[in-house]
Design a protein around this motif. Structure first.
Motif, PDB file in Angstrom:
ATOM      1  N   UNK A   1       4.061  -9.230 -11.283  1.00 29.05           N
ATOM      2  CA  UNK A   1       2.712  -8.847 -11.726  1.00 29.05           C
ATOM      3  C   UNK A   1       2.762  -7.703 -12.747  1.00 29.05           C
ATOM      4  N   UNK A   2       3.787  -6.866 -12.604  1.00 35.37           N
ATOM      5  CA  UNK A   2       3.912  -5.716 -13.519  1.00 35.37           C
ATOM      6  C   UNK A   2       4.033  -6.154 -14.977  1.00 35.37           C
ATOM      7  N   UNK A   3       4.626  -7.323 -15.202  1.00 36.38           N
ATOM      8  CA  UNK A   3       4.776  -7.859 -16.549  1.00 36.38           C
ATOM      9  C   UNK A   3       3.415  -8.000 -17.246  1.00 36.38           C
ATOM     10  N   UNK A   4       2.381  -8.229 -16.434  1.00 34.61           N
ATOM     11  CA  UNK A   4       1.035  -8.436 -16.995  1.00 34.61           C
ATOM     12  C   UNK A   4       0.159  -7.195 -16.824  1.00 34.61           C
ATOM     13  N   UNK A   5       0.754  -6.091 -16.383  1.00 32.24           N
ATOM     14  CA  UNK A   5      -0.034  -4.884 -16.140  1.00 32.24           C
ATOM     15  C   UNK A   5      -1.028  -5.080 -15.003  1.00 32.24           C
ATOM     16  N   UNK A   6      -0.696  -6.002 -14.095  1.00 35.94           N
ATOM     17  CA  UNK A   6      -1.597  -6.355 -13.005  1.00 35.94           C
ATOM     18  C   UNK A   6      -1.061  -5.779 -11.687  1.00 35.94           C
ATOM     19  N   UNK A   7      -1.960  -5.347 -10.796  1.00 35.47           N
ATOM     20  CA  UNK A   7      -1.543  -4.807  -9.504  1.00 35.47           C
ATOM     21  C   UNK A   7      -1.957  -5.737  -8.366  1.00 35.47           C
ATOM     22  N   UNK A   8      -1.292  -5.543  -7.243  1.00 35.74           N
ATOM     23  CA  UNK A   8      -1.653  -6.244  -6.018  1.00 35.74           C
ATOM     24  C   UNK A   8      -2.715  -5.414  -5.300  1.00 35.74           C
ATOM     25  N   UNK A   9      -3.860  -6.003  -5.008  1.00 36.77           N
ATOM     26  CA  UNK A   9      -4.920  -5.247  -4.338  1.00 36.77           C
ATOM     27  C   UNK A   9      -4.996  -5.534  -2.838  1.00 36.77           C
ATOM     28  N   UNK A  10      -4.285  -6.559  -2.399  1.00 41.73           N
ATOM     29  CA  UNK A  10      -4.327  -6.879  -0.968  1.00 41.73           C
ATOM     30  C   UNK A  10      -3.663  -8.208  -0.713  1.00 41.73           C
ATOM     31  N   UNK A  11      -3.644  -8.586   0.558  1.00 41.96           N
ATOM     32  CA  UNK A  11      -3.067  -9.884   0.903  1.00 41.96           C
ATOM     33  C   UNK A  11      -3.798 -10.413   2.119  1.00 41.96           C
ATOM     34  N   UNK A  12      -3.534 -11.670   2.467  1.00 38.33           N
ATOM     35  CA  UNK A  12      -4.135 -12.202   3.680  1.00 38.33           C
ATOM     36  C   UNK A  12      -3.196 -13.181   4.362  1.00 38.33           C
ATOM     37  N   UNK A  13      -3.241 -13.137   5.673  1.00 37.38           N
ATOM     38  CA  UNK A  13      -2.483 -14.081   6.486  1.00 37.38           C
ATOM     39  C   UNK A  13      -3.486 -15.096   7.009  1.00 37.38           C
ATOM     40  N   UNK A  14      -3.234 -16.377   6.763  1.00 39.35           N
ATOM     41  CA  UNK A  14      -4.174 -17.413   7.192  1.00 39.35           C
ATOM     42  C   UNK A  14      -3.686 -18.027   8.505  1.00 39.35           C
ATOM     43  N   UNK A  15      -4.577 -18.057   9.481  1.00 37.22           N
ATOM     44  CA  UNK A  15      -4.252 -18.717  10.751  1.00 37.22           C
ATOM     45  C   UNK A  15      -3.220 -17.947  11.552  1.00 37.22           C
ATOM     46  N   UNK A  16      -2.453 -18.682  12.321  1.00 34.80           N
ATOM     47  CA  UNK A  16      -1.506 -18.064  13.245  1.00 34.80           C
ATOM     48  C   UNK A  16      -0.154 -17.815  12.587  1.00 34.80           C
ATOM     49  N   UNK A  17       0.493 -16.713  12.967  1.00 38.10           N
ATOM     50  CA  UNK A  17       1.856 -16.433  12.483  1.00 38.10           C
ATOM     51  C   UNK A  17       2.751 -16.056  13.652  1.00 38.10           C
ATOM     52  N   UNK A  18       4.029 -16.430  13.552  1.00 40.17           N
ATOM     53  CA  UNK A  18       4.972 -15.978  14.576  1.00 40.17           C
ATOM     54  C   UNK A  18       5.146 -14.460  14.469  1.00 40.17           C
ATOM     55  N   UNK A  19       5.157 -13.799  15.609  1.00 44.55           N
ATOM     56  CA  UNK A  19       5.309 -12.344  15.652  1.00 44.55           C
ATOM     57  C   UNK A  19       6.464 -11.854  14.788  1.00 44.55           C
ATOM     58  N   UNK A  20       7.602 -12.557  14.856  1.00 45.49           N
ATOM     59  CA  UNK A  20       8.803 -12.077  14.174  1.00 45.49           C
ATOM     60  C   UNK A  20       8.633 -12.023  12.659  1.00 45.49           C
TER      61      UNK A  20
END
Lengths: 298, 298
Positions: B252-271
């Motif tokens: 993203x840095x190549x485009x001068x863009x930042x990460x503003x957040x993320x999301x986990x959809x549904x269930x995920x294994x704890x590990x």
């Protein structure tokens, strides 16, 4: 998910294997209670037990364990490197699942009352179960240790919460608590200068003006020849693990020192580490109900 | 801890509530099997079910479910926006606890054989259960969809693994797999230019020369007017979540863009999340056995 509490009783015998096993027999294989771990230290002459289970079953096991402890351990001849005030030294109750801190305070009171009356032992409540602010901190409660309590107990501000108003010569006194789960988390530095670890510890801990729920000290890891900031995080929900970690990194920069690693000692609640993943991955709106294993165990 | 597998059957009905509930009745309240989630999409005309439980019980439930699906769904009149090849469309089996991938491959074969013989349905095994490398990828297996299979099935390289060598007009075909748990993880950017998200997706995914177990594409979040890199991490143990996340930040840095957040959809294994905490906190020698909840559930 069922109601689950954790209890980490410490008793003052770490050398006599036969006595230790007789005490452990009161805990092992009881329905509704799981023995997660126990270890004995000969220098400390002390054993630490970790068990989890249904609140009422844990209560029952602790009373049975106390009975055996008071039968087998004689404080009037006890020696050991770790501070202690009684044969059964400390009994903290920790809410794990579907249990509130208030319920753990009630359990601490109920167990305290029983131990006081049944075994004739002075009982002091500490942490969230404390009946006055000067009794919250275990180190303050236990100050003077077994030997000092024969005088300390006469002071009005150190009258026991339950049990007799004089020390039981054989069994001593006992400290019983309700508290948050504790995370033992150490951060390793790329320096052999333990003074730097100590200075960082002093800035990050509550006592030194740092984070509210951090206890910290500098420690030398002789084998690796590096210094370590050793911490107890006593409320990981309010003072998150990542916050203490990042603060140590920040303070270390002042000395041109880097963090080379960290370690988690013993057991930790899942959420204390999931919270860190959430922070670093910037996850929005995450719910613990998205953890597959949590959903399965419900 | 008991043997536990997860199964995520998808069936081709997302509109007729009565039919959906009749099918779900074959899954609900069965001993040894827990229904974690199910949702129906009217545009896709498709339902996705998540269940976990003892392997043999899950097998039994899937066969019962298949019977009802083949009774109620007629593919010859099916319409919907999602690719599909049969009334029961896909049935992936996922190892969760005390179960190996090999065991899940065996389950996929056993269930495939039964569905093929009992319901007269052509069965294709995919992912870890695939019998040839060109059958590993579901998109390739399902290409041509229900309508195309009347020709595709005649090709030697697309002969079914179990069942008849011609399409069941009412039930279509079915794809059955053993696979790793999948983590659906999306990263939000501070740009409204979806082309940037798409370019980043192309560098991070396996197809574009990126990480081995990442599938990714750019998506526009219209409501928030921001672009997103939407990912499926198909083997989080080999391609960790943090690695995909950090690679997106880097690109993203190549485009001068930042990460503003993320999301986990549904269930995920704890590990999958604990691994991220380990990375960012630089924890040395951590073991999953140190997770309190894991120890309690054992």
């Amino acid at each position: 998910m069922a109601k689950i509490i954790e209890c980490i009783p410490n008793f003052s015998e770490g050398r006599d294997r036969e006595k230790i096993e007789k005490i452990m027999d009161t805990v092992r294989g009881k329905e509704g209670v799981k023995l997660l771990d126990y270890s004995s230290d000969t220098d400390h002459n002390r054993s630490v037990v970790t068990l989890v289970g249904e609140p009422s079953k844990v209560e029952e096991v602790i009373i049975n364990m106390a009975e055996k402890v008071y039968e087998l351990i004689d404080m009037s001849t006890h020696e050991g490197g770790h501070p202690r005030m009684g044969a059964l030294d400390v009994v903290p109750f920790v809410p794990i699942s579907e249990v509130t801190m208030e319920e753990c305070v009630e359990i601490a009171n109920r167990v305290g009352k029983t131990i006081g009356e049944k075994f004739n032992i002075p009982v002091y409540l500490y942490e969230k179960a404390a009946t006055a602010s000067h009794r919250e901190n275990l180190a303050k409660v236990r100050k003077g240790q077994y030997e000092g309590f024969f005088e300390k107990i006469k002071e009005e501000m150190w009258a026991p919460d339950y049990g007799p108003k004089e020390v039981n010569v054989k069994g001593g006194c006992v400290a019983i608590a309700a508290r948050q789960p504790l995370v033992a988390f150490n951060v390793n530095l790329d320096t052999s200068n333990v003074e730097i670890a100590d200075k960082i510890a002093k800035t990050v801990r509550h006592l030194g003006g740092g984070l509210r729920f951090v206890k910290a000290m500098g420690v030398m890891l002789e084998e690796r020849n590096i210094a370590q900031v050793s911490m107890n995080l006593v409320n990981y929900e309010k003072t998150a693990v990542y916050r203490a970690f990042e603060m140590i990194k920040m303070e270390a920069r002042r000395y041109g020192v880097s963090v080379v690693g960290s370690e988690v000692i013993g057991l930790v609640p899942m959420k204390s580490l999931i919270d860190c993943a959430e922070y670093y991955l910037q996850i929005e709106n995450f719910s613990m109900d998205q953890i597959l294993e949590k959903r399965i165990s419900e």
